[in-house]
Design a protein around this motif. Structure first.
Motif, PDB file in Angstrom:
ATOM      1  N   SER A  88       0.780  -1.270   0.104  1.00 13.17           N
ATOM      2  CA  SER A  88       0.206   0.067   0.020  1.00 13.17           C
ATOM      3  C   SER A  88       0.737   1.162  -0.098  1.00 13.17           C
ATOM      4  N   PHE A  89       1.912   1.156  -0.720  1.00 14.44           N
ATOM      5  CA  PHE A  89       3.141   2.570  -1.157  1.00 14.44           C
ATOM      6  C   PHE A  89       2.251   3.631  -1.438  1.00 14.44           C
ATOM      7  N   PRO A  90       2.331   4.764  -0.778  1.00 20.40           N
ATOM      8  CA  PRO A  90       1.609   5.809  -1.420  1.00 20.40           C
ATOM      9  C   PRO A  90       2.244   6.232  -2.781  1.00 20.40           C
ATOM     10  N   GLY A  91       0.935   6.575  -3.695  1.00 20.91           N
ATOM     11  CA  GLY A  91       1.170   7.178  -4.833  1.00 20.91           C
ATOM     12  C   GLY A  91       1.623   6.047  -5.864  1.00 20.91           C
ATOM     13  N   TYR A  92       1.559   4.775  -5.394  1.00 17.52           N
ATOM     14  CA  TYR A  92       2.228   3.545  -6.272  1.00 17.52           C
ATOM     15  C   TYR A  92       1.202   3.591  -7.583  1.00 17.52           C
ATOM     16  N   GLN A  93      -0.128   3.261  -6.786  1.00 17.23           N
ATOM     17  CA  GLN A  93      -1.228   2.981  -7.937  1.00 17.23           C
ATOM     18  C   GLN A  93      -1.171   3.958  -9.016  1.00 17.23           C
ATOM     19  N   GLU A  94      -1.004   5.221  -8.609  1.00 18.72           N
ATOM     20  CA  GLU A  94      -0.901   6.171  -9.726  1.00 18.72           C
ATOM     21  C   GLU A  94       0.238   6.113 -10.624  1.00 18.72           C
ATOM     22  N   LYS A  95       1.237   5.753 -10.015  1.00 20.70           N
ATOM     23  CA  LYS A  95       2.473   5.698 -10.912  1.00 20.70           C
ATOM     24  C   LYS A  95       2.653   4.578 -11.827  1.00 20.70           C
ATOM     25  N   ALA A 166      15.715  -3.368  -8.526  1.00 18.83           N
ATOM     26  CA  ALA A 166      14.339  -3.632  -7.565  1.00 18.83           C
ATOM     27  C   ALA A 166      13.692  -2.714  -7.222  1.00 18.83           C
ATOM     28  N   ARG A 167      12.260  -3.010  -7.421  1.00 16.32           N
ATOM     29  CA  ARG A 167      11.135  -1.807  -7.327  1.00 16.32           C
ATOM     30  C   ARG A 167      10.921  -1.551  -5.607  1.00 16.32           C
ATOM     31  N   MET A 168      11.555  -0.393  -5.302  1.00 14.69           N
ATOM     32  CA  MET A 168      11.449  -0.049  -3.881  1.00 14.69           C
ATOM     33  C   MET A 168      10.014  -0.052  -3.262  1.00 14.69           C
ATOM     34  N   GLN A 169       8.836   0.118  -4.224  1.00 17.69           N
ATOM     35  CA  GLN A 169       7.663   0.197  -3.807  1.00 17.69           C
ATOM     36  C   GLN A 169       7.123  -1.246  -3.367  1.00 17.69           C
ATOM     37  N   GLU A 170       7.570  -2.382  -3.756  1.00 22.94           N
ATOM     38  CA  GLU A 170       7.197  -3.496  -3.489  1.00 22.94           C
ATOM     39  C   GLU A 170       8.259  -4.134  -2.374  1.00 22.94           C
ATOM     40  N   GLY A 171       9.065  -3.610  -2.109  1.00 19.01           N
ATOM     41  CA  GLY A 171       9.975  -4.068  -1.090  1.00 19.01           C
ATOM     42  C   GLY A 171      10.427  -5.560  -1.207  1.00 19.01           C
ATOM     43  N   ILE A 172      10.599  -6.314  -0.132  1.00 17.00           N
ATOM     44  CA  ILE A 172      11.042  -7.541  -0.140  1.00 17.00           C
ATOM     45  C   ILE A 172      10.391  -8.572  -1.239  1.00 17.00           C
ATOM     46  N   HIS A 173       8.873  -8.141  -1.693  1.00 15.14           N
ATOM     47  CA  HIS A 173       8.450  -8.737  -2.709  1.00 15.14           C
ATOM     48  C   HIS A 173       9.131  -8.637  -4.100  1.00 15.14           C
TER      49      HIS A 173
END
Length: 287
Positions: A88-95, A166-173
């Motif tokens: 649920s990273f802020p602004g990720y869905q918009e990006k 790696a995509r920081m908005q998804e962290g360890i995933h």
């Protein structure tokens, strides 16, 4: 003939002089600047391949444009695989929505089956304009499936890498995808199948640290940046100044990490030649 009509034949010095004299009259986008040699030139001199006319640097291009350069006989795979927002990273869905609209892709990599001349290959093309080509869950899933299908169908894999890591908005995933793809690459290799990687600008972070460096044959476009950590991070950490050619594919080739640097306009022919040699090897083994 006006100065505008003569732009296509202008040298770097002539273009600089023109910009100095007519800068206020030249519309935005008419003059392009190479990020490598910093030469400025009329945009049409880039050509369809988007190559700097002064130093040969291959500009970053979208995955779908690279696909058109590569072949017209293509079948897309796993188009419906899309990223979620696990943190649920802020602004990720918009990006993500913006990236999908810009690139016409649902994720940062295009995957599918491509015919090059008379040879079939499973192909992945990472897009540097989709959240910087970053490696997320969906990217990892698509790439793992690419190698798995290639193994089932006994196809070679050609992968064009272009990624900020790696995509920081998804962290360890996101980080977990490195191991996931590597496992699929290993199964493909264990089946005796060919894997070719083409390093393009930029290939960095977790992508460099995993599947970008696991191919049987490693090709690269001229002057591409290939790195794990960024130059500024390293210099700030070590307190030292890095050489100008540090993290360039030219330096990597010099040290044995890259087999061949191939100009973009020659890449399709080079890949066709490698697939032909690979097919002969398979037939020879069968005989």
């Amino acid at each position: 003939m006006t100065w505008f009509d003569r732009l296509t034949s202008f040298s770097k010095q002539q273009t600089d002089k023109l910009l100095h004299t007519y800068s206020s009259q030249i519309p935005s986008g008419i003059i392009r600047e190479c990020p490598k040699c910093h030469g400025r030139f009329y945009y049409r001199r880039l050509g369809n391949m988007e190559i700097c006319p002064d130093c040969g640097y291959a500009f970053r291009i979208p995955a779908r444009k690279r696909l058109k350069i590569l072949s017209s006989d293509v079948t897309e795979w796993d188009e419906d695989v899309v990223s979620t927002d696990p943190l649920s990273f802020p602004g990720y869905q918009e990006k993500l929505a913006k990236a999908r609209k810009t690139t016409k892709l649902n994720e940062s990599v295009w995957t599918g089956r491509v015919r090059l001349n008379k040879y079939l290959a499973a192909v992945g093309i990472m897009d540097p304009f989709f959240v910087m080509g970053s490696l997320g869950q969906a990217t990892g899933e698509k790439l793992a499936r690419l190698f798995e299908r290639a193994t089932e169908q006994k196809l070679p894999v050609i992968l064009f890498t272009a990624s900020g890591g790696a995509r920081m908005q998804e962290g360890i995933h996101s980080l977990m995808q490195m191991a996931k793809i590597t496992a699929a690459v290993t199964r493909h290799a264990d089946a005796g199948l060919l894997y070719i990687v083409v390093l393009t600008d930029p290939t960095t972070g977790g992508v460099t640290a995993s599947f970008a460096m696991e191919a049987d044959i490693t090709l690269a476009e001229p002057k591409a940046l290939v790195a794990f950590a960024g130059r500024r991070v390293i210099e700030q950490t070590t307190g030292g100044k890095l050489p100008d050619d540090f993290q360039s594919v030219e330096k990597l080739q010099e040290n044995g990490f890259v087999d061949e640097i191939v100009p973009r306009q020659n890449l399709t022919q080079e890949l066709e030649s490698l697939l032909a040699l690979n097919q002969q090897r398979i037939w020879g083994a069968a005989i």
